[in-house]
Design a protein around this motif. Structure first.
Motif, short mmCIF file in Angstrom:
data_model
loop_
_atom_site.label_atom_id
_atom_site.label_comp_id
_atom_site.label_asym_id
_atom_site.label_seq_id
_atom_site.Cartn_x
_atom_site.Cartn_y
_atom_site.Cartn_z
N UNK A 176 0.82 -1.20 0.00
CA UNK A 176 0.00 0.00 0.00
C UNK A 176 0.86 1.26 0.00
N UNK A 177 1.94 1.27 0.75
CA UNK A 177 2.76 2.48 0.83
C UNK A 177 3.44 2.74 -0.51
N UNK A 178 3.83 1.67 -1.22
CA UNK A 178 4.48 1.85 -2.53
C UNK A 178 3.51 2.47 -3.53
N UNK A 179 2.23 2.07 -3.47
CA UNK A 179 1.25 2.63 -4.38
C UNK A 179 0.96 4.10 -4.07
N UNK A 180 0.98 4.45 -2.79
CA UNK A 180 0.79 5.85 -2.41
C UNK A 180 1.91 6.70 -2.97
N UNK A 181 3.15 6.28 -2.78
CA UNK A 181 4.29 7.06 -3.25
C UNK A 181 4.36 7.10 -4.78
N UNK A 182 4.04 5.99 -5.43
CA UNK A 182 4.08 5.96 -6.89
C UNK A 182 3.01 6.85 -7.49
N UNK A 183 1.80 6.80 -6.93
CA UNK A 183 0.75 7.69 -7.42
C UNK A 183 1.10 9.14 -7.20
N UNK A 184 1.75 9.44 -6.09
CA UNK A 184 2.15 10.82 -5.79
C UNK A 184 3.12 11.35 -6.84
N UNK A 185 4.13 10.55 -7.18
CA UNK A 185 5.18 11.03 -8.07
C UNK A 185 4.74 10.99 -9.53
N UNK A 186 4.04 9.95 -9.93
CA UNK A 186 3.76 9.72 -11.35
C UNK A 186 2.38 10.16 -11.78
N UNK A 187 1.55 10.63 -10.87
CA UNK A 187 0.28 11.22 -11.25
C UNK A 187 -0.90 10.28 -11.12
N UNK A 188 -2.11 10.82 -11.17
CA UNK A 188 -3.31 10.01 -10.95
C UNK A 188 -3.55 8.98 -12.04
N UNK A 189 -3.24 9.31 -13.31
CA UNK A 189 -3.46 8.35 -14.38
C UNK A 189 -2.60 7.11 -14.21
N UNK A 190 -1.32 7.32 -13.99
CA UNK A 190 -0.42 6.20 -13.76
C UNK A 190 -0.81 5.46 -12.48
N UNK A 191 -1.24 6.22 -11.46
CA UNK A 191 -1.64 5.58 -10.20
C UNK A 191 -2.81 4.63 -10.40
N UNK A 192 -3.83 5.05 -11.17
CA UNK A 192 -4.97 4.17 -11.38
C UNK A 192 -4.56 2.90 -12.12
N UNK A 193 -3.77 3.07 -13.19
CA UNK A 193 -3.32 1.91 -13.95
C UNK A 193 -2.46 1.00 -13.07
N UNK A 194 -1.54 1.58 -12.33
CA UNK A 194 -0.65 0.80 -11.48
C UNK A 194 -1.43 0.05 -10.40
N UNK A 195 -2.38 0.72 -9.74
CA UNK A 195 -3.16 0.05 -8.70
C UNK A 195 -3.93 -1.13 -9.25
N UNK A 196 -4.57 -0.97 -10.40
CA UNK A 196 -5.35 -2.06 -10.99
C UNK A 196 -4.46 -3.21 -11.42
N UNK A 197 -3.37 -2.89 -12.12
CA UNK A 197 -2.48 -3.93 -12.62
C UNK A 197 -1.79 -4.66 -11.47
N UNK A 198 -1.38 -3.92 -10.44
CA UNK A 198 -0.72 -4.55 -9.30
C UNK A 198 -1.65 -5.54 -8.60
N UNK A 199 -2.90 -5.15 -8.40
CA UNK A 199 -3.83 -6.06 -7.74
C UNK A 199 -4.10 -7.28 -8.61
N UNK A 200 -4.19 -7.09 -9.92
CA UNK A 200 -4.38 -8.23 -10.83
C UNK A 200 -3.19 -9.18 -10.75
N UNK A 201 -1.97 -8.61 -10.79
CA UNK A 201 -0.78 -9.44 -10.75
C UNK A 201 -0.65 -10.16 -9.41
N UNK A 202 -0.97 -9.48 -8.32
CA UNK A 202 -0.86 -10.11 -7.01
C UNK A 202 -1.90 -11.21 -6.84
N UNK A 203 -3.09 -11.03 -7.45
CA UNK A 203 -4.10 -12.09 -7.39
C UNK A 203 -3.62 -13.34 -8.11
N UNK A 204 -2.97 -13.15 -9.26
CA UNK A 204 -2.42 -14.30 -9.97
C UNK A 204 -1.29 -14.95 -9.18
#
Length: 291
Positions: free
Chosen positions: A123-151
């Motif tokens: 969770x902390x990595x997603x907060x920092x990544x969204x902060x630096x790279x912006x909301x668009x990248x944050x949304x894509x990263x959050x969705x893809x990360x959860x998909x990858x972690x589920x697999x």
């Protein structure tokens, strides 16, 4: 000897002063992808909150046991949003590589705590990544990360689309926080820590909404009752959150704050250095033949 005062700054001096760095947007929302995001978010709000939106006599309440499969189609819309965002943003190979690295890192961090007491370092990595790279990248990263972690963890099921959307919101919110180009140091860490604490509870509450209506008769006192009024079900839901997830959400929130404060300065510097070198928003030019 009286020191000679410095001459006042001229307009030329002021114009040559370095401007504050512009916030980086590795993924920019364009009209079509933004409309798709709004549509998916609207469907997600209905998917999460239908117990408080559907009247007791509605057909949706009558099919409470089938609802998770009906709303599992949300995954298709999520994938469409991610694909539209990536295709329209002109996402270059460097941004794709960073998305892959951060998503893989987040997916690898999720099993570390094995869910014990809500200890979820990703969770902390997603907060920092969204902060630096912006909301668009944050949304894509959050969705893809959860998909990858589920697999990775075998957590594939009808709940996965809800997790992907909620995590996309979580990381996107960090990119929408104020002062991305000006705020630095302790003030930024306090802002990110405070957001991570509140958002961790919000994520847990939203995911409770996704699972609470399908408890059936496992806990009649706090389970969703399709025939009860909205205030009665709201009281049941609050009791459900207090009884089943309050300690878990608190552990997640505290873990996010501690990691943000302890590792935030180093991770933020690394992310900002990587984005500067990647130069996501720099236009690519080609020399003319024979130049």
């Amino acid at each position: 000897m009286t020191p000679t005062p410095a001459p006042p700054a001229t307009a030329a001096d002021r114009s040559s002063a370095p401007a504050p760095p512009r916030p980086t947007h590795a993924v920019r929302f364009h009209p079509r992808s933004l409309a798709a995001l709004v549509l998916v978010s609207a469907v997600g709000v209905v998917a999460f909150g239908w117990p408080f939106l559907a009247p007791p006599a509605s057909q949706l309440s009558a099919h409470a046991e089938d609802a998770p499969w009906l709303f599992a189609g949300l995954l298709v819309l999520l994938v469409a949003v991610v694909a539209a965002t990536i295709s329209e943003s002109g996402l270059g190979p460097k941004a794709v590589a960073m998305l892959g690295v951060l998503a893989a890192t987040g997916a690898a961090l999720r099993p570390i705590g094995a869910g014990t007491a809500g200890i979820e370092p990703m969770f902390f990595l997603l907060v920092l990544s969204g902060r630096v790279l912006g909301p668009g990248f944050g949304f894509v990263l959050g969705s893809v990360t959860m998909f990858a972690s589920a697999l990775l963890t075998g957590g594939v099921g009808p709940w996965m689309p809800f997790q992907m959307l909620a995590m996309g919101w979580f990381a996107m919110g960090a990119g929408l926080l104020p002062g991305r180009s000006q705020l630095r140091g302790r003030s930024e860490l306090l802002l990110l820590g405070g957001y991570g604490f509140v958002a961790a509870f919000a994520y847990g509450t939203v995911m409770n909404l996704a699972g609470w209506p399908f408890m059936g008769t496992m806990a009649s006192g706090i389970a969703f009752d399709p025939h009860a009024s909205v205030p009665a079900n709201l009281a049941r839901f609050l009791a459900y959150c207090l009884a089943t997830s309050m300690g878990w959400d608190l552990g997640r929130a505290v873990c996010t704050v501690v990691l943000t404060v302890a590792l935030g300065p180093a991770v933020l510097r690394a992310l900002r250095r990587a984005t500067r070198r990647a130069a996501f928003e720099t236009a690519v030019t080609f020399d003319a033949p024979g130049a």
